[in-house]
Design a protein around this motif. Structure first.
Motif, short mmCIF file in Angstrom:
data_model
loop_
_atom_site.label_atom_id
_atom_site.label_comp_id
_atom_site.label_asym_id
_atom_site.label_seq_id
_atom_site.Cartn_x
_atom_site.Cartn_y
_atom_site.Cartn_z
N LEU A 124 0.84 -1.20 0.00
CA LEU A 124 0.00 0.00 0.00
C LEU A 124 0.88 1.25 0.00
O LEU A 124 0.61 2.23 -0.69
N LYS A 125 1.94 1.17 0.78
CA LYS A 125 2.86 2.30 0.91
C LYS A 125 3.53 2.61 -0.43
O LYS A 125 3.68 3.77 -0.81
N GLU A 126 3.90 1.55 -1.11
CA GLU A 126 4.59 1.70 -2.41
C GLU A 126 3.70 2.51 -3.38
O GLU A 126 4.15 3.43 -4.04
N PHE A 127 2.41 2.15 -3.42
CA PHE A 127 1.48 2.85 -4.30
C PHE A 127 1.32 4.30 -3.86
O PHE A 127 1.50 5.24 -4.63
N PHE A 128 1.01 4.47 -2.57
CA PHE A 128 0.65 5.80 -2.08
C PHE A 128 1.84 6.75 -2.15
O PHE A 128 1.71 7.91 -2.56
N ASP A 129 3.00 6.24 -1.79
CA ASP A 129 4.20 7.08 -1.79
C ASP A 129 4.52 7.58 -3.21
O ASP A 129 4.85 8.75 -3.40
N ALA A 130 4.38 6.68 -4.18
CA ALA A 130 4.66 7.08 -5.57
C ALA A 130 3.66 8.15 -6.01
O ALA A 130 4.03 9.13 -6.67
N GLU A 131 2.39 8.00 -5.59
CA GLU A 131 1.37 8.97 -6.00
C GLU A 131 1.60 10.33 -5.36
O GLU A 131 1.46 11.36 -6.02
N ILE A 132 1.95 10.34 -4.07
CA ILE A 132 2.12 11.66 -3.43
C ILE A 132 3.43 12.32 -3.88
O ILE A 132 3.53 13.54 -3.89
N LYS A 133 4.36 11.49 -4.31
CA LYS A 133 5.59 12.11 -4.86
C LYS A 133 5.27 12.85 -6.15
O LYS A 133 5.85 13.89 -6.44
N LYS A 134 4.30 12.30 -6.91
CA LYS A 134 3.86 13.01 -8.12
C LYS A 134 3.28 14.37 -7.75
O LYS A 134 3.31 15.31 -8.52
N LEU A 135 2.70 14.45 -6.54
CA LEU A 135 2.12 15.73 -6.07
C LEU A 135 3.17 16.58 -5.35
O LEU A 135 2.84 17.56 -4.69
N LYS A 136 4.42 16.13 -5.45
CA LYS A 136 5.57 16.88 -4.90
C LYS A 136 5.65 16.87 -3.37
O LYS A 136 6.22 17.78 -2.76
N LEU A 137 5.11 15.84 -2.76
CA LEU A 137 5.28 15.69 -1.32
C LEU A 137 6.71 15.25 -1.03
O LEU A 137 7.28 14.48 -1.80
#
Ligand code: 87F
Length: 553
Positions: free
Chosen positions: A116-129
């Motif tokens: 779950l973390k792998e998915f979410f982390d990649a997505e929020i990195k796209k949002l520049k987190l």
């Protein structure tokens, strides 16, 4: 007769069981003690003892016959609470710990969390987190800065008061959430509009010393989460992000965990008191008739900016107050998934989060070509792994195929591949689905393609089935009597509401009882038509919106 001693588990007396003598005594014949263990451990202990007794004696075939049946003592529909505890322990996700409300998360749970973390982390990195890590501890002084909002939460805050035998100069709190830990530094780091937006996310543990009914994943005193804390120059940017994150939460639940959720806004009573508004994804557990908050995404407005003096110089050279958001999802999501899909054989895992998606089991028979069968199994695993499918081989020789089937079913692995002499001769494999038990024989040459189709179908089927079950629980009501009838019937209630806090308080008071009071779960963004003249089910005043109501976790 050797010295016998039967022990009752002191921590969980209610799960201690007695084991049939015929099964237990032979297994322990070479030892001078007996242990009576919680039912959740009995199979494993008996199995281990049986194995140790059998070592070195007799042929392999006989040993296998002596093995203990694996199984679930409780049924999901008969005793949901015990069933749930049994599933999380038997599947090897959870081990109970000697501090109430704290649990050991074993690899079978942590690997799901990591996916779950792998998915979410990649997505929020796209949002520049950006990733951060702030300390676990916070001083009383700083924690008190948020005292208006923390007041209701105060009993849940855990404190460190000693080091060794000496008292600390001042007690130090363990973070229950990190607003007070982070925001003093946001105030320091943000000077100008060029420092914005600031987007911080941390993966960590938090501690909330809950007193009501601890449940693995669902309500534990320490849990894992990600907490996002973001800072913007404008409300518009903050508003937009609240919904972007909420959509990611919906995807975690629906696309990964195959759990249907409703996106919506919390009532004034149920929102995070420190914020401006709270959005959430809400799931529903049909067996208990309770709603469960899946994750929250808050717009904090400028409340914390005022408290912690977080300001910036805008383009015109004026001092402005920032706008903030915070959002989180936790290991609770794993518990919601277990409750939604598990069955009387144990866990059922959606392929996207299954640490092992396909388990390959050799099925040797009498004098059949055991080496050939093992080779075919290894080759199947290799081919699947090469294609990016999480497959594994269960080559253990001290267990029968049937026992392995039960164990992997208990662990919820979506697909089982069996390869026996007939399959070897026909260059095929047998695939069995965990969700519906259907079996198909497929040519080995089509392995990857067929497994992909089956895994996709499995994932889709789980969500569809869960959605159908959830939808069957939704009742649209218009009067108080209908509301009470639906509540007693464990339904998820969609009701026209006047949106007044006093009325929600009143509903809570009127439904108070052993099972807990009813409350609003959320006002779904997806609103049915509200014809003019519709009145509130509880107050008779004009209805403003449709809201979900029910009991909740
Ligand atoms: C328990 C003890 C102390 C919830 C608590 O939802 C403080 C709190 O502030 C507390 N339980 N909360 C609200 C947390 C709000 C917010 N924090 C960041 C989130 C998302 C992540």
């Amino acid at each position: 007769m050797p010295y016998l001693r039967i022990c009752i588990c002191p921590i969980m007396i209610h799960v201690s069981i007695s084991v049939e003598q015929a099964e237990f005594l032979p297994a322990c014949s070479s030892r001078n003690f007996l242990i009576c263990v919680p039912s959740t451990h009995a199979a494993a202990v008996v199995r281990d003892l049986a194995m140790s007794t059998n070592k070195g004696g007799g042929g392999g075939k006989k040993e296998v016959k002596k093995e203990t049946k694996l199984g679930m003592a409780y049924k999901k529909d008969d005793n949901f609470g015990e069933w749930y505890s049994e599933v999380v322990v038997n599947s090897e996700m959870i081990e109970y710990y000697d501090i109430s409300g704290c649990y050991i998360l074993r690899p079978w749970a942590m690997e799901i969390w990591e996916l779950l973390k792998e998915f979410f982390d990649a997505e929020i990195k796209k949002l520049k987190l950006k990733p951060y890590y702030f300390p676990l501890f916070v001083t009383e002084n700083v924690l008190q800065k948020e005292k208006d909002h923390i007041e209701g939460f105060a009993p849940e805050v855990a404190w460190v008061t000693k080091s060794g035998k000496s008292d600390l100069e001042a007690p130090i709190a363990i973070r229950p959430t990190s607003e007070t830990v982070m925001y003093p530094y946001f105030s320091k780091w943000i000077r100008s509009h060029r420092d914005l937006p600031l987007k911080c996310n941390q993966w960590c543990n938090v501690v909330r010393w809950e007193f009501s009914n601890p449940t693995p994943f669902i309500r534990s005193r320490e849990f894992l989460w990600q907490e996002g804390h973001t800072v913007f120059a404008t409300k518009e940017e903050a508003d937009e992000e609240v919904l972007q994150i909420l959509e990611l939460y919906r995807r975690i639940y629906e696309e990964f965990l195959a759990v249907p959720v409703s996106k919506g806004r919390k009532s004034e009573m149920e929102k995070f008191a420190g914020g401006l508004y709270t959005t959430s994804v809400e799931a529903f557990i049909p067996n208990t008739g309770r709603g469960i908050q899946g994750a929250t995404s808050h717009c904090l407005g400028q409340n914390f900016a005022k408290m912690f003096d977080i300001t910036f110089e805008n383009e015109k050279g004026e001092r402005s107050m920032v706008w903030q958001n915070s959002w989180a999802y936790t290991t609770r999501s794993i518990g919601v998934m277990v409750m939604t899909h598990g069955d009387d054989k144990g866990l059922v895992l959606p392929p996207k989060v299954a640490p092992i998606q396909v388990i390959v089991i050799p099925v040797p028979f009498k004098d059949a070509d055991t080496t050939g069968i093992k080779g075919a199994c290894e080759s199947a695993v290799y081919t699947l792994n090469q294609a990016g499918i999480r497959a594994d081989l269960d080559a253990r020789e001290n267990y029968s195929p049937g026992w392995k089937y039960s164990q992997w079913e208990m662990k919820g692995v979506p697909l089982r591949i069996e390869i026996g002499p007939k399959d070897l001769a026909n260059k095929q494999v047998r695939i069995v689905r965990r969700d519906n038990g259907t079996k198909v024989d497929i040519p080995s040459t089509d392995l990857v393609e067929q497994v992909r189709v089956l895994l996709d179908g499995f994932q889709a089927n789980l969500l569809e089935t869960a959605k159908a079950k959830r939808d069957a629980c939704i009742v649209i009501i218009s009067t108080w009597d209908e509301f009470i009838a639906a509540l007693n019937d464990k339904k998820l209630i969609l009701a026209p509401w006047c949106d007044e806090e006093e009325v929600e308080k009143d509903v809570k008071a009127r439904t108070k009882g052993e099972l807990g009071a009813a409350k609003t779960l959320c006002t779904p963004f997806d609103q049915p038509d509200l014809p003019s003249g519709t009145v509130c089910f509880a107050s008779g005043k004009p209805a403003q919106k449709w809201s979900f109501w029910g009991r909740s976790y």
